[in-house]
Write a protein that holds these residues in place. Structure first.
Motif, PDB file in Angstrom:
ATOM      1  N   LEU A 163      22.050 -29.432  23.015  1.00  0.00           N
ATOM      2  CA  LEU A 163      22.796 -30.092  21.571  1.00  0.00           C
ATOM      3  C   LEU A 163      22.252 -31.699  21.680  1.00  0.00           C
ATOM      4  CD1 LEU A 163      25.769 -27.944  20.873  1.00  0.00           C
ATOM      5  CD2 LEU A 163      23.443 -28.002  19.507  1.00  0.00           C
ATOM      6  N   LEU A 164      22.938 -32.484  22.636  1.00  0.00           N
ATOM      7  CA  LEU A 164      22.447 -33.812  22.820  1.00  0.00           C
ATOM      8  C   LEU A 164      21.220 -34.224  22.435  1.00  0.00           C
ATOM      9  CD1 LEU A 164      24.559 -36.199  23.062  1.00  0.00           C
ATOM     10  CD2 LEU A 164      23.735 -36.048  25.441  1.00  0.00           C
ATOM     11  N   LEU A 165      20.232 -33.520  23.114  1.00  0.00           N
ATOM     12  CA  LEU A 165      18.902 -33.903  22.924  1.00  0.00           C
ATOM     13  C   LEU A 165      18.621 -33.483  21.547  1.00  0.00           C
ATOM     14  CD1 LEU A 165      17.656 -32.686  26.275  1.00  0.00           C
ATOM     15  CD2 LEU A 165      17.467 -34.935  25.337  1.00  0.00           C
ATOM     16  N   ALA A 166      18.781 -32.561  20.987  1.00  0.00           N
ATOM     17  CA  ALA A 166      18.519 -31.821  19.797  1.00  0.00           C
ATOM     18  C   ALA A 166      19.196 -33.119  18.713  1.00  0.00           C
ATOM     19  CB  ALA A 166      18.918 -30.733  19.273  1.00  0.00           C
ATOM     20  N   TYR A 167      20.357 -33.657  18.784  1.00  0.00           N
ATOM     21  CA  TYR A 167      20.858 -34.752  17.900  1.00  0.00           C
ATOM     22  C   TYR A 167      20.256 -36.190  17.930  1.00  0.00           C
ATOM     23  CZ  TYR A 167      24.423 -37.650  15.870  1.00  0.00           C
ATOM     24  OH  TYR A 167      25.186 -38.647  14.978  1.00  0.00           O
ATOM     25  N   ALA A 168      19.682 -36.295  19.195  1.00  0.00           N
ATOM     26  CA  ALA A 168      18.975 -37.531  19.471  1.00  0.00           C
ATOM     27  C   ALA A 168      17.371 -37.652  18.922  1.00  0.00           C
ATOM     28  CB  ALA A 168      19.056 -37.850  20.812  1.00  0.00           C
ATOM     29  N   PHE A 169      16.808 -36.403  18.899  1.00  0.00           N
ATOM     30  CA  PHE A 169      15.407 -36.422  18.847  1.00  0.00           C
ATOM     31  C   PHE A 169      15.088 -35.749  17.823  1.00  0.00           C
ATOM     32  CE2 PHE A 169      15.973 -37.770  23.137  1.00  0.00           C
ATOM     33  CZ  PHE A 169      15.135 -39.039  23.251  1.00  0.00           C
ATOM     34  N   MET A 170      15.756 -34.763  17.153  1.00  0.00           N
ATOM     35  CA  MET A 170      15.202 -33.725  15.992  1.00  0.00           C
ATOM     36  C   MET A 170      15.486 -34.308  14.745  1.00  0.00           C
ATOM     37  SD  MET A 170      15.760 -29.930  17.587  1.00  0.00           S
ATOM     38  CE  MET A 170      15.534 -29.254  15.997  1.00  0.00           C
ATOM     39  N   THR A 171      14.581 -34.236  13.649  1.00  0.00           N
ATOM     40  CA  THR A 171      14.802 -34.595  12.374  1.00  0.00           C
ATOM     41  C   THR A 171      16.281 -33.977  11.751  1.00  0.00           C
ATOM     42  OG1 THR A 171      12.389 -34.904  12.113  1.00  0.00           O
ATOM     43  CG2 THR A 171      13.731 -34.911  10.238  1.00  0.00           C
ATOM     44  N   THR A 172      16.113 -32.480  12.132  1.00  0.00           N
ATOM     45  CA  THR A 172      17.290 -31.796  11.674  1.00  0.00           C
ATOM     46  C   THR A 172      18.280 -31.877  12.758  1.00  0.00           C
ATOM     47  OG1 THR A 172      16.152 -29.772  12.325  1.00  0.00           O
ATOM     48  CG2 THR A 172      15.765 -30.558   9.972  1.00  0.00           C
ATOM     49  N   GLY A 173      18.335 -32.564  13.687  1.00  0.00           N
ATOM     50  CA  GLY A 173      19.409 -32.372  14.822  1.00  0.00           C
ATOM     51  C   GLY A 173      20.764 -32.944  14.267  1.00  0.00           C
ATOM     52  N   ARG A 174      20.845 -33.422  12.979  1.00  0.00           N
ATOM     53  CA  ARG A 174      22.198 -33.494  12.682  1.00  0.00           C
ATOM     54  C   ARG A 174      23.091 -32.238  12.240  1.00  0.00           C
ATOM     55  NH1 ARG A 174      24.822 -38.277  10.570  1.00  0.00           N
ATOM     56  NH2 ARG A 174      22.796 -39.635  10.671  1.00  0.00           N
ATOM     57  N   ASN A 175      22.370 -31.244  12.100  1.00  0.00           N
ATOM     58  CA  ASN A 175      22.995 -29.965  11.903  1.00  0.00           C
ATOM     59  C   ASN A 175      22.139 -28.820  12.603  1.00  0.00           C
ATOM     60  OD1 ASN A 175      24.658 -30.520   9.716  1.00  0.00           O
ATOM     61  ND2 ASN A 175      22.627 -31.255   8.623  1.00  0.00           N
ATOM     62  N   VAL A 176      22.948 -27.851  13.087  1.00  0.00           N
ATOM     63  CA  VAL A 176      22.241 -26.827  14.167  1.00  0.00           C
ATOM     64  C   VAL A 176      22.644 -25.567  13.549  1.00  0.00           C
ATOM     65  CG1 VAL A 176      24.148 -26.682  15.696  1.00  0.00           C
ATOM     66  CG2 VAL A 176      21.835 -26.275  16.591  1.00  0.00           C
ATOM     67  N   LEU A 177      21.664 -24.587  13.696  1.00  0.00           N
ATOM     68  CA  LEU A 177      21.605 -23.173  13.251  1.00  0.00           C
ATOM     69  C   LEU A 177      21.821 -22.245  14.281  1.00  0.00           C
ATOM     70  CD1 LEU A 177      21.736 -20.774  11.209  1.00  0.00           C
ATOM     71  CD2 LEU A 177      19.410 -20.847  11.376  1.00  0.00           C
ATOM     72  N   VAL A 178      23.088 -21.516  14.691  1.00  0.00           N
ATOM     73  CA  VAL A 178      23.375 -20.870  15.679  1.00  0.00           C
ATOM     74  C   VAL A 178      23.151 -19.325  15.246  1.00  0.00           C
ATOM     75  CG1 VAL A 178      25.141 -20.092  17.410  1.00  0.00           C
ATOM     76  CG2 VAL A 178      24.781 -22.468  16.489  1.00  0.00           C
ATOM     77  N   VAL A 179      22.204 -18.609  16.080  1.00  0.00           N
ATOM     78  CA  VAL A 179      21.921 -17.096  15.652  1.00  0.00           C
ATOM     79  C   VAL A 179      22.948 -16.578  16.970  1.00  0.00           C
ATOM     80  CG1 VAL A 179      20.507 -15.469  15.098  1.00  0.00           C
ATOM     81  CG2 VAL A 179      19.977 -17.644  14.594  1.00  0.00           C
ATOM     82  N   PRO A 180      23.858 -15.815  16.487  1.00  0.00           N
ATOM     83  CA  PRO A 180      24.666 -15.172  17.642  1.00  0.00           C
ATOM     84  C   PRO A 180      24.148 -13.910  18.162  1.00  0.00           C
ATOM     85  CG  PRO A 180      25.763 -15.005  15.453  1.00  0.00           C
ATOM     86  CD  PRO A 180      24.652 -15.986  15.202  1.00  0.00           C
ATOM     87  N   ALA A 181      24.492 -13.302  19.141  1.00  0.00           N
ATOM     88  CA  ALA A 181      23.996 -12.023  19.569  1.00  0.00           C
ATOM     89  C   ALA A 181      24.454 -10.835  18.660  1.00  0.00           C
ATOM     90  CB  ALA A 181      24.604 -11.603  21.102  1.00  0.00           C
ATOM     91  N   GLY A 182      23.584  -9.934  18.234  1.00  0.00           N
ATOM     92  CA  GLY A 182      23.977  -9.034  17.333  1.00  0.00           C
ATOM     93  C   GLY A 182      23.726  -9.207  15.799  1.00  0.00           C
ATOM     94  N   PHE A 183      22.880 -10.297  15.639  1.00  0.00           N
ATOM     95  CA  PHE A 183      22.771 -10.767  14.291  1.00  0.00           C
ATOM     96  C   PHE A 183      21.845  -9.755  13.718  1.00  0.00           C
ATOM     97  CE2 PHE A 183      19.998 -13.121  11.470  1.00  0.00           C
ATOM     98  CZ  PHE A 183      21.155 -13.490  10.390  1.00  0.00           C
ATOM     99  N   ALA A 184      21.839  -9.154  12.525  1.00  0.00           N
ATOM    100  CA  ALA A 184      20.991  -8.077  12.075  1.00  0.00           C
ATOM    101  C   ALA A 184      20.158  -8.515  11.061  1.00  0.00           C
ATOM    102  CB  ALA A 184      22.196  -7.132  11.372  1.00  0.00           C
TER     103      ALA A 184
END
Length: 132
Positions: free
Chosen positions: A6-27
């Protein structure tokens, strides 16, 4: 490892300020939307005592240091990137607005990576989209 990721995504990804979490069981998407909330980026160094593999400590410390030293989204870089997206944007920001809005926009969208202090948005599918 998840905190370092998460820290690396925040530091280097253009969309790193927001993260999408897909949990187990997502249909899949069922049109119910997303729930979002703000989290504080935890310091990956604080959890090195609970690692499965103790040999990961120096790697996590190194990756955390790289993220902390990142200037990928400094105010200057955001300003240059946003004001040179296209000729129209460049003229609008630099000629029409006298670069005042350009600087304010860059300041609001810059990121300073500080584990334990920096905040990011976390989004998860609403509960109705989960398999039961």
């Amino acid at each position: 490892w998840c905190r370092a990721e998460l820290l690396l995504a925040y530091a280097f990804m253009t969309t790193g300020r927001n993260v999408l979490v897909v949990p187990a069981g997502f249909a899949g998407s069922s049109g119910h939307g997303m729930d979002g909330y703000e989290i504080v980026l935890a310091n990956p160094r604080e959890t090195v005592d609970t690692l499965t593999n103790p040999n990961d400590r120096p790697v996590i410390a190194s990756l955390t240091g790289v993220a902390e030293r990142s200037t990928a989204f400094s105010c200057w870089r955001v300003c240059v990137k946003q004001s040179t997206v296209s000729v129209l944007i460049s003229c609008a920001f630099n000629v029409c607005c006298c670069c005042q809005w350009c600087g304010l926009y860059a300041l609001l969208n810059s990121r300073n990576v500080q584990p334990g202090k920096a905040r990011m948005g976390k989004y998860v599918p609403r509960q109705q989209a989960m398999e039961r």
